[in-house]
Design an enzyme around this catalytic site. Structure first.
Site, PDB file in Angstrom:
ATOM      1  N   HIS A  71       1.083  -0.769   0.314  1.00  0.00           N
ATOM      2  CA  HIS A  71      -0.008   0.312   0.138  1.00  0.00           C
ATOM      3  C   HIS A  71       0.666   1.325  -0.277  1.00  0.00           C
ATOM      4  O   HIS A  71       0.646   2.427  -0.151  1.00  0.00           O
ATOM      5  CB  HIS A  71      -0.765   0.372   1.589  1.00  0.00           C
ATOM      6  CG  HIS A  71      -0.699   0.984   2.265  1.00  0.00           C
ATOM      7  ND1 HIS A  71      -0.048  -0.440   4.013  1.00  0.00           N
ATOM      8  CD2 HIS A  71      -0.440   1.868   2.981  1.00  0.00           C
ATOM      9  CE1 HIS A  71       0.068   0.151   4.586  1.00  0.00           C
ATOM     10  NE2 HIS A  71       0.359   1.602   4.528  1.00  0.00           N
ATOM     11  N   ASP A 118      -0.047  -7.731   1.311  1.00  0.00           N
ATOM     12  CA  ASP A 118       0.465  -6.062   1.604  1.00  0.00           C
ATOM     13  C   ASP A 118       2.116  -6.080   1.186  1.00  0.00           C
ATOM     14  O   ASP A 118       2.501  -6.184   2.461  1.00  0.00           O
ATOM     15  CB  ASP A 118      -0.506  -5.664   2.846  1.00  0.00           C
ATOM     16  CG  ASP A 118       0.174  -4.015   2.331  1.00  0.00           C
ATOM     17  OD1 ASP A 118       0.325  -3.141   1.985  1.00  0.00           O
ATOM     18  OD2 ASP A 118      -0.147  -2.936   3.485  1.00  0.00           O
ATOM     19  N   SER A 217       4.242   2.403   8.390  1.00  0.00           N
ATOM     20  CA  SER A 217       3.498   1.600   7.188  1.00  0.00           C
ATOM     21  C   SER A 217       4.227   0.653   6.899  1.00  0.00           C
ATOM     22  O   SER A 217       5.250   1.306   6.527  1.00  0.00           O
ATOM     23  CB  SER A 217       2.014   2.211   6.378  1.00  0.00           C
ATOM     24  OG  SER A 217       1.328   2.123   7.102  1.00  0.00           O
TER      25      SER A 217
END
Ligand SMILES: *[C@@H]1O[C@H](CO)[C@@H](O)[C@H](O)[C@H]1NC(C)=O
Ligand SMILES: *[C@@H]1O[C@H](CO)[C@@H](O)[C@H](O)[C@H]1NC(C)=O
Length: 265
Positions: A71, A118, A217
């Site tokens: 992402h 991811d 992230s």
């Protein structure tokens, strides 16, 4: 208080992160962490986005490759991304910034299925030189390594420069926080079935208040010296109980990582 140029950077970075927060609701930052340093975690990197400021975390897996979350790369081009490595304090001016040559995003990445797969690899323009002090690769787990279940607030470690709370600020100094690594069963139960042990591993504390937030992230969750997770998503506000943070389960992707490094390395 913050020197002026750091404050400036913090504002620039915060703006960048805030805009990511909208585009990518799953990004995270370290909440209730403590100051860390790159000598302790020489594989940690800051992935810089199209504006040149901190965008996501990541880890060095070999001289030519960095690992991050899908992402963090979805919808971007390699020429828009760069990697700052070998630093405790991120800074707009460098040092040690290398451009990204190619993005290898997992072909099964699916934001509409709880962020399945991811994971992305970034091939760098120039190979890194390992010095064993501030620049070194992370150790990856064995394929299909069983999820450990650790004690409250111990053993698992999340490292990153993300926000210190929802609506908080980016940290220019690397942070770390000790977390519990949850069993597959508890990870799934705490998310009412919205995580899948095929892709996900959970890290947090039962009472909340510690873990990932925006800007974390793509960064690493370490357990026993190995990277077991990549920061993927969390229920907002950051670290809300009873939901631990959700990470991409690295041990499921060891073959994929090897295959893609060989093809492109
Ligand atoms: C986040 O960090 C800022 C600056 O370091 C600080 O002023 C603020 O109180 C922190 N917020 C929380 C919730 O810890
Ligand atoms: C940090 O931890 C304290 C004590 O455990 C907690 O009260 C506080 O809410 C936490 N901060 C955040 C931003 O969650």
């Amino acid at each position: 208080m913050l020197p002026k140029q750091d404050l400036c950077l913090a504002i620039i970075v915060l703006l960048a992160i805030t805009s990511i927060g909208q585009a990518l609701p799953m990004s995270g930052r370290v909440v209730n962490g403590t100051d860390s340093n790159v000598e302790k975690y020489p594989f940690v990197i800051s992935l810089r986005g199209p504006s040149g400021s901190h965008w996501c975390g990541g880890s060095i897996i070999s001289k030519q490759f960095v690992m991050t979350a899908a992402h963090c790369t979805d919808g971007t081009s390699a020429h828009e991304l760069s990697v700052q490595y070998g630093v405790t304090t991120i800074s707009a001016e460098g040092p040690t910034v290398v451009r990204v040559k190619k993005i290898i995003q997992h072909e099964g990445y699916n934001p509409y299925n709880n962020y399945a797969n991811d994971i992305s690899l970034l091939m760098l323009e120039e190979p890194l030189e390992f010095d064993g002090v501030t620049v070194a690769p992370v150790k990856l787990p064995q394929l299909a390594y069983a999820t450990p279940q650790t004690q409250e607030g111990s053993e698992g470690v999340l490292i990153g420069w993300g926000l210190n709370a929802t609506g908080g600020v980016i940290q220019s100094t690397l942070q770390e926080v000790g977390l519990k690594v949850y069993s597959d069963e508890e990870c799934t139960a705490r998310h009412e079935g919205n995580t899948d042990p095929k892709y996900h591993i959970c890290g947090g504390v039962d009472e909340g208040g510690k873990g990932q937030c925006s800007g974390d992230s793509g960064g690493p969750l370490i357990y026993q010296g190995q990277q077991v997770g990549i920061v993927s998503w969390s229920i907002k506000p950051c670290t809300a109980a009873p939901y631990p943070g959700v990470y991409c389960k690295v041990s499921q992707y060891i073959d994929w990582i090897k295959r893609n490094q060989i093809v492109l390395g």
